[in-house]
Scaffold this active site. Sequence first.
Site, PDB file in Angstrom:
ATOM      1  N   GLU A 231       5.746  15.454 -33.485  1.00 19.88           N
ATOM      2  CA  GLU A 231       5.984  14.629 -34.569  1.00 19.88           C
ATOM      3  C   GLU A 231       7.672  14.495 -34.524  1.00 19.88           C
ATOM      4  O   GLU A 231       7.912  15.404 -34.051  1.00 19.88           O
ATOM      5  CB  GLU A 231       5.927  16.546 -35.582  1.00 19.88           C
ATOM      6  CG  GLU A 231       4.839  16.891 -36.082  1.00 19.88           C
ATOM      7  CD  GLU A 231       3.362  15.567 -36.348  1.00 19.88           C
ATOM      8  OE1 GLU A 231       3.988  15.040 -36.985  1.00 19.88           O
ATOM      9  OE2 GLU A 231       2.261  15.806 -36.231  1.00 19.88           O
TER      10      GLU A 231
ATOM     11  N   CYS B  52      13.967  14.957 -40.991  1.00 20.91           N
ATOM     12  CA  CYS B  52      13.029  13.763 -41.079  1.00 20.91           C
ATOM     13  C   CYS B  52      12.045  12.835 -42.125  1.00 20.91           C
ATOM     14  O   CYS B  52      11.814  12.033 -42.356  1.00 20.91           O
ATOM     15  CB  CYS B  52      11.649  14.176 -39.984  1.00 20.91           C
ATOM     16  SG  CYS B  52      10.641  15.629 -39.897  1.00 20.91           S
TER      17      CYS B  52
END
Length: 1003
Positions: A762, A796
């Site tokens: 990720e 993020c």
Amino acid sequence: MEPATESPLLREAADILLEGDVQRLGRALHQRLRGRKPGLFDAAYWQGLLLDRAMRDPALKTDLFRLVDALPALSTSGQIARHAREYLLAGGRDLPTGLGLALRATENSLAASLAAFLIKRQVRHMAERFIVGSDARHARSALRQLWDDGFGFTVDLLGEATVNAAESDTYARRYADLIDFLPDETASWNASGILDLGPAGPVPRANISIKLSAMDHLLDPADPDGGVERLLRRVRPLLLRARELGAFINFDLEQWNLHEITCRLFERLALDPDFAAWPHLGIVVQAYLKNANDDLDRLLALSRRRAAPITVRLVKGAYWDYEVIRSGLHGYPCPVFTQKARTDANYERLTRRLLDNRATLHAAFGTHNLRSLCVALAHAESLGLKPGAFELQMLYGMAEPERNLLRDLGHRVRLYAPVGDLLTGMAYLVRRLLENTANSGFIRLSHHDHADIGRLMARPEPPDAPSVPALDWTRTLHAPFQNCPLSDFTRAETRAAFAQAVAGAEKQMPWQVPAVIDGHARADGPALFHVTPNDKTRIATSANSATANDVEMAVALAKKAWPAWRDLPLETRAARLNELGARLERDRLRLAAIEVHEQAKPWREADADVAEAVDFCRYYARQALLELAPRAQGSLPGETNILTYEGRGLCAVIAPWNFPLAILCGMTAAALVAGNAVLLKPAEQANAIALAFHQHALAAGIPPAILPFLPGDGALIGDMLVRHRDVVQIAFTGSREVGAAILKLAAEIAPGQAMIKRVVCEMGGKNAIIVDDDADLDEAVTGVLGGAFGYAGQKCSACSRLIVLESIRENFVHRLKLAAEALAPASAARADCLLPPVIDEASYDRLREIIHRPGTDVRCLHRDESVSAAAAGWFVPPAIFEVTDPRHPLMQRELFGPVLTLFAARDFSHALDVANTGDFALTGAVYSRSPSHLQLARETFRVGNLYLNRPCTGAQVHRQPFGGFKMSGAGTKAGGPGYLLHFAEMRVCTENTMRRGFAPEIL
């Protein structure tokens, strides 16, 4: 003094007598109301016809009210006609007075103009039923007419939220204008005995209700003291002016999360020497609140400390839907009664208490409900009170028959009369329409549905709550999954406990963190220091890095111990994971406090990170029983096919620092429950919180040999783990650069390697929020601000690209800039922290370079230079830039800090094209009230997590499985179905069950 408590027998007798009086009075009043109807329901008018249809069609009602809500933001005939067509013509509806025909012809500009004119005019007419004017001067004739008709008033300013200090100052000035204008304006009006004289003497004609949400845009239940101090600066001068000129001031109560701030402010002012003897001060009590009786106790105690009584306006409450939805979404105890009968019964109890305490509390009963009114009238009569001893209050534009009748009976009736323009009035108008059309509302039941008097006057009898066995959600593995509730900072005990935990954690710094292998601490590696971002002079964590020998030892021991863990029953592994979640939740305050200091996460952010870690444990424990359990494949006789899952082996978990517990826990929990050993490598800036997690994992029953703890430099320890031949899986969350390097290394086959490495990777995002030209700008500004600058932009999922339609750019940018100015950097340890420091010196230097050298063709919209390099922590103030090229580096590079880049798009399609331009596809958001635009975004805004009319951050396990694609990752969704399968191998065992021509299935 409150009357002494009566015996149960006397109270029962009094109740019986009172109920008889209530029924007698109610039937008499109902008889006199026969044939009268509120103007809103008059079928001779457009709104009466449309509301009648809406009450018979709930979907039309929803769409109609959404159109009304959007209307003020629509500036052209084409916009209005398009929105009306999208909302009102769904399913081929037939609309009154030719409106449907006009809307279907809106491709013709003349028809569009006609439809838009008709809609806007009729909605304005509806608004004018509830709003007396755009300001006090425009409302003067309507207010004078009310007075001449025998009604008092209380004026309120519409608009319940502000997004910057300038808007709050404007509201304060508007309240000051009301206070300056109304006493002088009303002084020459005709005398009215019932309106001018109350139980304690003259009653000011100028009566003003203030909403505190409009007076400060930073109100937060986590910081009630700060909110009260800021409000005092705006509200106290208003009260001084009101006392001087002779105006009454009433404090409205709004949403529950502002309740404590409102009550504290009122108490401060009520006891202020300048106001302690001033009788013209009041506050609302909301009967739908479960603690409303406590509120009345609090006001009684307050009033006894003053030299003058307090007026209490008793209402049912206007935010029921909001409170129920909000508490459900956040997992909080619902503050309001969820059954109308309980609210009605509570209103009656509070009514009697108010009248029984008339010496210290002056009662004003705000209701349209005939029974509620009759309870007040009957109890007052039993006490020998005259009509002027209390007030009856109703909303302007509602229940006209009731208000006229009560005035005719000699009561002092005051109407709640809002002033404001159409734009700020839509939220109020929608609430009034909801109240008028609610299935259980008295006005609809009485005047539209024509319910019989027996039903209208029935005593509220709340049903007994069903007996439901209590489930221990922390331990019951087979109970349905529920998200761990966030800490409720409206509760005083929660605020106090959190503050105590934060203070206690600070005293424990620096935390000593060793490497841990097979349960044994190892402290012979090089020291690794991390200062707290809040104060760069203080060390938060002193870690002993794992060495190369430690890594080899950890791998060897884990490899040897892993098969026993793999072969444990699936339910055993799931139960231990569930227990880990329970342990984390019990220790949530300490864990969050560590993050406050080690990662400078503000209170709410730290609390949410711990709650998400708990969620990962509980969700994956339950999901494993569904996804990883053996299952039969096919159903043909003579053959059985059993699909099973087993762990792959050793998994290296390489975690980030920005969600130091949640992501670390999520990757580890998934790997463990799938049957893997985990080599835990935390971020260098998150060793203390990672060690606390590791300790809880071992205590929950995870074998120490399969969970070594390996702090250290990522370039050394992380690289060794990724390259090691016996590590078969890597779970990584972090930057694209590191993620790409891991993917490349994992693809290389090392000598002696037995399995192909699998990587769950990720990475980052460059997330965009689109603000459409019909968006609710209050919500959009708040959502962009939180998405871009929450946790200093170090998520993020943070908003780093803002795409605004050109037609609203100027207004939106103005409001956003003013809101950003209030984001003063502060230590995360403070409850009022809005902008914490960035994580470390390297981030600080990198971001300062970007902010001061953003490149060419960049316009700086906001950059705060007030924070110096000598500040205590690594503080980087927010910056907002604007570019004209969607390919500009500021629109493409992941910056990971409080830097926002704006682009103005021609139209919504252009905005979507810009949003889809770039390497990342993690999150995105759209603020729009156009159904067609929202649907277009669903279809074409290609990100892993898309949010409509809410911020682009804050995903919750199970509800919003999180993860992106393109350069944001490989498309895995943490906290969602299928994630565990990435950590397991599938095996199928097929058996031929046929023997000598027969099979068990046939027999």
